[in-house]
Design a protein around this motif. Structure first.
Motif, PDB file in Angstrom:
ATOM      1  N   LEU A  22      25.125  48.018   8.584  1.00 36.90           N
ATOM      2  CA  LEU A  22      24.064  46.939   7.683  1.00 36.90           C
ATOM      3  C   LEU A  22      22.927  47.828   6.718  1.00 36.90           C
ATOM      4  N   MET A  23      22.687  48.672   7.041  1.00 41.32           N
ATOM      5  CA  MET A  23      21.702  49.532   6.793  1.00 41.32           C
ATOM      6  C   MET A  23      22.534  50.011   4.974  1.00 41.32           C
ATOM      7  N   ASP A  24      23.872  50.615   5.545  1.00 41.09           N
ATOM      8  CA  ASP A  24      24.834  51.243   4.300  1.00 41.09           C
ATOM      9  C   ASP A  24      25.605  49.972   3.223  1.00 41.09           C
ATOM     10  N   GLU A  25      24.975  49.078   3.875  1.00 32.26           N
ATOM     11  CA  GLU A  25      25.403  48.022   2.285  1.00 32.26           C
ATOM     12  C   GLU A  25      23.833  47.680   2.081  1.00 32.26           C
ATOM     13  N   GLY A  26      22.757  47.225   3.135  1.00 30.77           N
ATOM     14  CA  GLY A  26      21.542  47.598   2.287  1.00 30.77           C
ATOM     15  C   GLY A  26      21.285  48.563   1.877  1.00 30.77           C
ATOM     16  N   ALA A  27      21.831  49.219   1.048  1.00 29.13           N
ATOM     17  CA  ALA A  27      21.522  50.784   0.638  1.00 29.13           C
ATOM     18  C   ALA A  27      22.754  50.401  -0.927  1.00 29.13           C
ATOM     19  N   ARG A  28      23.524  50.429  -0.813  1.00 27.40           N
ATOM     20  CA  ARG A  28      24.252  50.309  -2.252  1.00 27.40           C
ATOM     21  C   ARG A  28      23.843  48.795  -2.690  1.00 27.40           C
ATOM     22  N   LEU A  29      23.668  47.921  -2.222  1.00 29.35           N
ATOM     23  CA  LEU A  29      23.049  46.867  -2.972  1.00 29.35           C
ATOM     24  C   LEU A  29      21.584  47.241  -3.393  1.00 29.35           C
ATOM     25  N   LEU A  30      20.398  48.148  -2.939  1.00 22.48           N
ATOM     26  CA  LEU A  30      19.332  47.784  -3.577  1.00 22.48           C
ATOM     27  C   LEU A  30      19.144  49.226  -4.735  1.00 22.48           C
ATOM     28  N   LEU A  31      20.367  50.507  -4.685  1.00 24.56           N
ATOM     29  CA  LEU A  31      20.817  51.107  -5.314  1.00 24.56           C
ATOM     30  C   LEU A  31      21.640  50.729  -6.505  1.00 24.56           C
ATOM     31  N   ARG A  32      22.371  49.453  -6.320  1.00 22.32           N
ATOM     32  CA  ARG A  32      22.750  49.034  -7.891  1.00 22.32           C
ATOM     33  C   ARG A  32      21.720  47.846  -8.400  1.00 22.32           C
ATOM     34  N   GLY A  33      21.075  47.199  -7.551  1.00 23.81           N
ATOM     35  CA  GLY A  33      19.465  47.000  -8.406  1.00 23.81           C
ATOM     36  C   GLY A  33      18.699  47.387  -9.161  1.00 23.81           C
ATOM     37  N   LEU A  34      18.930  49.047  -8.345  1.00 21.63           N
ATOM     38  CA  LEU A  34      18.392  49.691  -8.955  1.00 21.63           C
ATOM     39  C   LEU A  34      19.076  50.558 -10.931  1.00 21.63           C
ATOM     40  N   ILE A  35      20.401  50.189 -10.239  1.00 17.40           N
ATOM     41  CA  ILE A  35      21.345  50.907 -11.274  1.00 17.40           C
ATOM     42  C   ILE A  35      20.536  49.905 -12.645  1.00 17.40           C
ATOM     43  N   ASP A  36      21.096  48.290 -12.098  1.00 19.24           N
ATOM     44  CA  ASP A  36      20.856  47.525 -13.402  1.00 19.24           C
ATOM     45  C   ASP A  36      19.899  47.212 -14.084  1.00 19.24           C
ATOM     46  N   GLU A  37      18.758  47.582 -13.435  1.00 12.48           N
ATOM     47  CA  GLU A  37      17.915  47.030 -14.209  1.00 12.48           C
ATOM     48  C   GLU A  37      16.972  48.194 -15.148  1.00 12.48           C
ATOM     49  N   MET A  38      17.553  49.844 -14.598  1.00 10.64           N
ATOM     50  CA  MET A  38      17.048  50.828 -15.011  1.00 10.64           C
ATOM     51  C   MET A  38      17.374  51.194 -16.377  1.00 10.64           C
ATOM     52  N   ALA A  39      18.819  50.434 -15.991  1.00 10.89           N
ATOM     53  CA  ALA A  39      19.914  50.381 -17.735  1.00 10.89           C
ATOM     54  C   ALA A  39      19.537  50.146 -19.220  1.00 10.89           C
ATOM     55  N   PRO A  40      19.191  48.798 -19.163  1.00  3.41           N
ATOM     56  CA  PRO A  40      18.475  48.600 -20.601  1.00  3.41           C
ATOM     57  C   PRO A  40      17.155  50.091 -20.973  1.00  3.41           C
ATOM     58  N   ALA A  41      16.781  50.330 -19.869  1.00  2.45           N
ATOM     59  CA  ALA A  41      15.571  51.234 -20.311  1.00  2.45           C
ATOM     60  C   ALA A  41      16.576  52.451 -20.736  1.00  2.45           C
ATOM     61  N   MET A  42      16.806  52.635 -20.172  1.00  2.95           N
ATOM     62  CA  MET A  42      17.683  54.447 -20.431  1.00  2.95           C
ATOM     63  C   MET A  42      18.437  54.346 -22.170  1.00  2.95           C
TER      64      MET A  42
END
Length: 72
Positions: free
Chosen positions: A34-54
Motif C-alpha cells: 500500500l505504501m508503494d502504491e501511495g508513493a507511486r500515486l504521489l510521484l505521478r501527481g507531482l509529475i503531473d503538477e510540475m509538467a506545465p511549469a517545466m
C-alpha cells in the motif's frame, strides 16, 4: 524548497516500498504494498503538477539561448 521536501518524502516512501517485493505476504507485506502504491500515486501527481511549469521553463530557456550566447 517545496520540491526538495516533496522529493525527500517520495524517496522516503519508495525505499520501504522497494522492500515490499521481498516481504512475505503478511500484514507487513500488504502495508508495504500500500505504501508503494501511495508513493507511486504521489510521484505521478507531482509529475503531473510540475509538467506545465517545466514546459514553460524550457520554452523560456529556449528563447533566452541566443541572449546567453551573446553575453558569453
Amino acid at each position: 524548497m517545496k520540491q526538495i521536501l516533496a522529493l525527500t518524502l517520495v524517496v522516503g516512501l519508495i525505499a520501504p516500498a522497494a522492500l515490499a517485493e521481498d516481504a512475505p505476504e503478511t500484514d507487513m507485506g500488504e502495508g508495504l504494498s500500500l505504501m508503494d502504491e501511495g508513493a507511486r500515486l504521489l510521484l505521478r501527481g507531482l509529475i503531473d503538477e510540475m509538467a506545465p511549469a517545466m514546459d514553460a521553463m524550457r520554452d523560456n530557456l529556449d528563447e533566452l539561448g541566443p541572449a546567453f550566447s551573446e553575453f558569453a
